[in-house]
Scaffold this active site. Structure first.
Site, PDB file in Angstrom:
ATOM      1  N   PRO A   1     -11.423 -38.582 -19.752  1.00  0.00           N
ATOM      2  CA  PRO A   1     -12.601 -38.324 -20.371  1.00  0.00           C
ATOM      3  C   PRO A   1     -13.746 -39.458 -20.348  1.00  0.00           C
ATOM      4  O   PRO A   1     -14.779 -39.317 -20.523  1.00  0.00           O
ATOM      5  CB  PRO A   1     -12.318 -37.661 -21.717  1.00  0.00           C
ATOM      6  CG  PRO A   1     -11.037 -38.212 -22.253  1.00  0.00           C
ATOM      7  CD  PRO A   1     -10.366 -38.571 -20.851  1.00  0.00           C
TER       8      PRO A   1
ATOM      9  N   GLU B   1      -2.604 -38.915 -26.710  1.00  0.00           N
ATOM     10  CA  GLU B   1      -3.987 -39.548 -27.313  1.00  0.00           C
ATOM     11  C   GLU B   1      -4.649 -40.337 -26.024  1.00  0.00           C
ATOM     12  O   GLU B   1      -5.828 -40.553 -26.155  1.00  0.00           O
ATOM     13  CB  GLU B   1      -3.689 -40.737 -28.262  1.00  0.00           C
ATOM     14  CG  GLU B   1      -4.795 -41.199 -29.016  1.00  0.00           C
ATOM     15  CD  GLU B   1      -5.862 -40.405 -29.736  1.00  0.00           C
ATOM     16  OE1 GLU B   1      -7.017 -40.474 -29.562  1.00  0.00           O
ATOM     17  OE2 GLU B   1      -5.370 -39.064 -29.991  1.00  0.00           O
TER      18      GLU B   1
ATOM     19  N   ARG C   1     -11.582 -27.884  -0.270  1.00  0.00           N
ATOM     20  CA  ARG C   1     -12.247 -26.895   0.716  1.00  0.00           C
ATOM     21  C   ARG C   1     -13.106 -27.635   1.396  1.00  0.00           C
ATOM     22  O   ARG C   1     -13.806 -27.002   2.226  1.00  0.00           O
ATOM     23  CB  ARG C   1     -12.836 -26.073  -0.346  1.00  0.00           C
ATOM     24  CG  ARG C   1     -14.089 -26.726  -1.285  1.00  0.00           C
ATOM     25  CD  ARG C   1     -14.548 -25.902  -2.583  1.00  0.00           C
ATOM     26  NE  ARG C   1     -14.846 -24.656  -2.019  1.00  0.00           N
ATOM     27  CZ  ARG C   1     -16.073 -24.335  -1.401  1.00  0.00           C
ATOM     28  NH1 ARG C   1     -17.041 -25.431  -1.179  1.00  0.00           N
ATOM     29  NH2 ARG C   1     -16.516 -23.352  -1.233  1.00  0.00           N
TER      30      ARG C   1
ATOM     31  N   ASP D   1     -23.333 -25.080  -0.054  1.00  0.00           N
ATOM     32  CA  ASP D   1     -23.216 -25.048  -1.424  1.00  0.00           C
ATOM     33  C   ASP D   1     -23.907 -25.454  -2.356  1.00  0.00           C
ATOM     34  O   ASP D   1     -24.579 -26.659  -1.989  1.00  0.00           O
ATOM     35  CB  ASP D   1     -21.520 -25.660  -1.653  1.00  0.00           C
ATOM     36  CG  ASP D   1     -20.485 -24.594  -1.302  1.00  0.00           C
ATOM     37  OD1 ASP D   1     -20.838 -23.297  -0.997  1.00  0.00           O
ATOM     38  OD2 ASP D   1     -19.289 -25.084  -1.208  1.00  0.00           O
TER      39      ASP D   1
END
Length: 245
Positions: free
Chosen positions: A89, A116, A154, A169
């Site tokens: 993160p 953690e 992809r 896209d």
């Protein structure tokens, strides 16, 4: 391309690799993958891969030894210098541009965290990239890794049925994609824009470009600052702004 995924929960990933576009790409041998349970590399007699953080605090931290050894194993299998990606993160926010960059690589190693966090030595001395799929926290890195894998695979040659699909896209052009319509032309009084029914390709292309600009301007104006528009696009954007007055 070969993708190694270091994970404590390989069963979370098997289903995705055997479905939809990923399965089709595997069947075509456009890429290969290996799920590596880094618990198997633990030198601890109980196969522990985590421990309490030095200095105290909540949660458990992944220890360096199993992950370092698992990455070394993956490298030796391919005799390559791969990109080693830490799903984290705190990493850079994932974008289509990053997907396009990674799609040019021959070998990716992805590390899925849990608990953690990671021992900082993994981050400092082992990985080449840290990636976050958004400003939120997941229980583990497997879901984020699947997002990255799907978006990269992809883009590989021959994976999508139409080679132009990925190019059009959202985000690939720097703008959001234009709206799409299909049959019937009139559904309960809700009609397809007339320009799409007339077969005039130049007018259709102009409409699509304008609607792509409109959607980006209205929904993601931040993207406009990162995209260099042509003179024709600037004129269309001017029209869009005047229509809103």
């Amino acid at each position: 391309m070969h993708i190694d995924i270091l994970t404590l929960f390989p069963e979370m990933l098997d289903g995705a690799f055997n479905s939809s576009i990923l399965k089709r790409a595997l069947d075509k041998e456009e890429f290969h993958y290996n799920l590596i349970n880094f618990r198997d590399f633990s030198a601890n007699k109980h196969k522990k891969v985590d421990d309490y953080p030095y200095g105290g605090g909540a949660g458990m931290v992944l220890t360096p030894q199993p992950i370092f050894d698992a990455v070394q194993f993956a490298k030796e299998q391919r005799h390559s210098k791969p990109r080693v990606i830490l799903m984290c993160p705190q990493g850079e926010t994932y974008t289509q541009k990053k997907a396009e960059e990674l799609a040019k690589e021959d070998h990716l190693i992805m590390i899925c965290g849990h608990y953690e966090g990671y021992d900082e030595r993994i981050r400092k001395h082992l990985v080449t990239d840290e990636i976050s799929i958004g400003d939120y926290v997941l229980t583990s890195g497997e879901i984020g890794a699947l997002v990255v894998v799907d978006s990269v695979v992809r883009l590989l040659p021959n994976v999508l049925g139409n080679v132009e699909s990925a190019k059009q896209d959202s985000f690939s052009t720097g703008l959001l994609e234009h709206p799409h319509y299909t049959r019937p032309a009139d559904y309960n009084g809700m009609k397809v824009p007339a320009v799409l029914l007339q077969g005039h390709h130049a007018e259709i292309d102009k409409w699509r470009k304008k609607e792509s600009l409109r959607r980006t301007f209205e929904r993601r104006p931040d993207l406009m600052n990162e995209t260099t528009l042509s003179e024709a696009e600037l004129l269309l954007l001017k029209e869009i702004k005047s229509e809103k007055k």
